[in-house]
Design an enzyme around this catalytic site. Structure first.
Site, PDB file in Angstrom:
ATOM      1  N   THR A 342       3.431   9.887   3.608  1.00 25.58           N
ATOM      2  CA  THR A 342       2.901   9.303   2.396  1.00 25.58           C
ATOM      3  C   THR A 342       1.829  10.226   1.843  1.00 25.58           C
ATOM      4  O   THR A 342       1.311  11.060   2.567  1.00 25.58           O
ATOM      5  CB  THR A 342       2.257   7.924   2.727  1.00 25.58           C
ATOM      6  OG1 THR A 342       3.219   7.103   3.381  1.00 25.58           O
ATOM      7  CG2 THR A 342       1.750   7.201   1.501  1.00 25.58           C
ATOM      8  N   GLY A 424       0.068   7.627   6.568  1.00 27.93           N
ATOM      9  CA  GLY A 424       0.176   7.501   8.009  1.00 27.93           C
ATOM     10  C   GLY A 424       0.679   6.197   8.575  1.00 27.93           C
ATOM     11  O   GLY A 424       0.256   5.807   9.661  1.00 27.93           O
ATOM     12  N   GLY A 425       1.574   5.478   7.879  1.00 27.60           N
ATOM     13  CA  GLY A 425       2.224   4.323   8.485  1.00 27.60           C
ATOM     14  C   GLY A 425       1.242   3.321   9.073  1.00 27.60           C
ATOM     15  O   GLY A 425       0.328   2.839   8.406  1.00 27.60           O
TER      16      GLY A 425
END
Length: 528
Positions: A342, A424-425
């Site tokens: 992202t 970063g999820g």
């Protein structure tokens, strides 16, 4: 030591310096923060192609000088052909290939909706051709390959090389591009140029939409022309938590904005101002576990949610969760949702308009599918769906998948305005909590708060481990204390992309803008 940048008239923070400069150029020419963000979004789609692109989704959090914040959900739903029978014989939705490319790409619709808001706020419209000019030139003439892109390509080579269009677009001469080599994307340049001529809506209801739909049908993707035509970005009222330091805002479902706000709401009940490193990490990690519990119970397509999300963020509820935290012992930990690639970006202008923005294709290079003659890599966000009937995240045509993406902003009681976020999820809410706690609560200078060692509870790229991962710059004492508290600690490199690319901009009470970027990225904080 990197220092934060300060400027009086405009500031842009992105994880790639060329995107920061694209935003800054628009600000210098009189464009507002929204227009500058569209320029940055287009540029970073070109220069960080493994992280984001036109074939992905986006979320906006816009803070006007006066009035209430507004959010934009520019994420797409599953295609009308994406049903259980389409995945017959599969245990789960594949992460790569045409069957992974199952949701409409919403990011371009978000650009269009944001520009509508810009007009409503009285912005003197910059021509779309101007906003996309840098991106077009970088795609046509080439950009230097970053270490981040080269590493992502190399590490995922085996699962990407055979995907339709991937090698032709991302493997010059069939090889992983070298860091610093010139990388061109002529098809993407043509697509961006076409959008400046036909308008952004062409992606969904114009010549480009017909081209995309034809190629998706040929590739066996479960998205139709009608799916593109029915897509619209949606304006939302952001979620908000009242903190001792001010009001903090984040994105509504299907994102995990609720998680980011809950962590800060829970830790607000604890004495974070005087916490040392080990206490700070432990408390935020324990709050993260509780907040992930909320996520796993409630978060899905907003049309499938019965609970009112804002009601989960009352002070009483958050205090009750905080009371569950054991200061002396780590709670058991289940599993996270894993990594996601992202970009977070922030822009502020001289009028007081501020934007917190995220754009993503989910995993590195998304599905790996590049639609012929377009240069567009399609996302694999739909891999977040479940193929188990009755599951909260069960696949259904027209349903939005769960998103880790969540841009953040805050109006502090002392008068400052702050936009911040990270890629970063699972790590996004954790990094947001680290940044806000260190800078706002503990008084750590902005750039130092971002550069300081961070952590990640959960999986990193390609890893099944659900441990607590710490960057190697934490002190031996802090690491030992966390292990003694029962955390399963693993050590990452000193500056690891696994903990995300964070950034922040603060507007001070004298009007000065302060920006800080992440040294783990290729970014910059650019102001004038």
């Amino acid at each position: 030591m990197i220092q934060s940048n300060m400027a009086p008239l405009g500031m842009a923070v992105t994880p790639h310096h060329l995107a920061s400069e694209s935003a800054l150029a628009v600000l210098r020419e009189g464009g507002n923060a929204i227009e500058a963000m569209v320029a940055a979004a287009a540029t970073i789609a070109v220069v960080y192609p493994h992280m984001n692109g036109l074939g992905g989704d986006g979320f906006w959090l816009i803070m006007p000088p006066q009035g209430e914040p507004v959010a934009i959900d520019a994420s797409g739903a599953a295609g009308s052909l994406a049903h259980f029978d389409f995945y017959s014989g599969e245990q789960h939705i594949p992460h790569r290939g045409p069957k992974a490319a199952l949701t409409v790409a919403g990011t371009v619709s978000g650009w269009a909706e944001a520009l509508k808001i810009s007009t409503e706020l009285g912005g003197a419209q910059q021509p779309l051709a101007r906003l996309l000019a840098d991106a077009i030139r970088y795609a046509a003439d080439g950009i230097p390959v970053t270490q981040s892109q080269a590493s992502a390509t190399a590490s995922k080579f085996s699962e990407l090389v055979a995907q339709p269009g991937f090698a032709a677009n991302f493997l010059p001469n069939g090889e992983v591009p070298r860091t610093g080599s010139r990388f061109t994307q002529p098809d993407l340049a043509n697509t961006l140029t076409a959008l400046t001529i036909d308008g952004l809506d062409s992606f969904y209801r114009g010549p480009l939409a017909h081209k995309l739909a034809l190629e998706m049908s040929r590739l066996g993707m479960p998205i139709t022309l009608e799916d593109l035509q029915s897509h619209q970005a949606k304006r939302r009222t952001p979620l908000c938590v009242s903190h001792q330091q001010g009001e903090i805002y984040n994105m509504t479902p299907p994102t995990q904005g609720l998680v980011s706000l809950a962590i800060l709401g829970i830790t607000d009940q604890l004495n974070m101002a005087e916490a040392n490193d080990a206490q700070t990490v432990h408390r935020i990690v324990e709050a993260t576990k509780l907040a992930f519990g909320l996520r796993d119970k409630y978060l899905t397509d907003p049309l499938h949610i019965s609970e009112e999300m804002q009601s989960l963020l009352t002070r009483d509820r958050l205090a009750a969760m905080a009371a569950q935290i054991d200061e002396q012992k780590a709670a058991p930990w289940g599993s996270g949702r894993g990594p996601g690639d992202t970009v977070w970006m922030g822009v502020m202008d001289s009028s007081g308009l501020a934007v917190s923005f995220i754009q993503s294709i989910y995993h590195e290079f998304g599905s790996g599918v590049v639609l012929p003659d377009t240069g567009i890599t399609w996302q694999n966000r739909g891999a977040a769906f479940s193929l188990q009937p009755g599951h909260l995240l069960a696949l259904a045509p027209g349903k939005q998948p769960f998103h880790t993406l969540n841009p953040a902003a805050a109006r502090l009681h002392d008068g400052r305005i702050m936009v911040y976020g990270s890629m970063g999820g699972d790590g996004q809410p954790q990094t947001q909590a680290a940044l806000f706690t260190r800078h706002v609560v503990q008084g750590v200078p902005l750039q130092q708060a971002i550069s300081a060692p961070r952590w990640l509870l959960g999986r990193t790229w390609g890893q099944a481990s659900e441990s607590l991962k710490l960057e190697g710059r934490f002190s031996a004492e802090t690491i030992a204390t966390l292990r003694a508290l029962g955390h399963e600690v693993e050590i990452l490199p000193d500056f690891s992309e696994a903990v995300g690319h964070a950034g922040a901009i603060v507007r001070h009470n004298n009007g000065m803008l302060e920006g800080a970027y992440d040294p783990r990225s290729n970014g910059s904080a650019a102001g004038f």
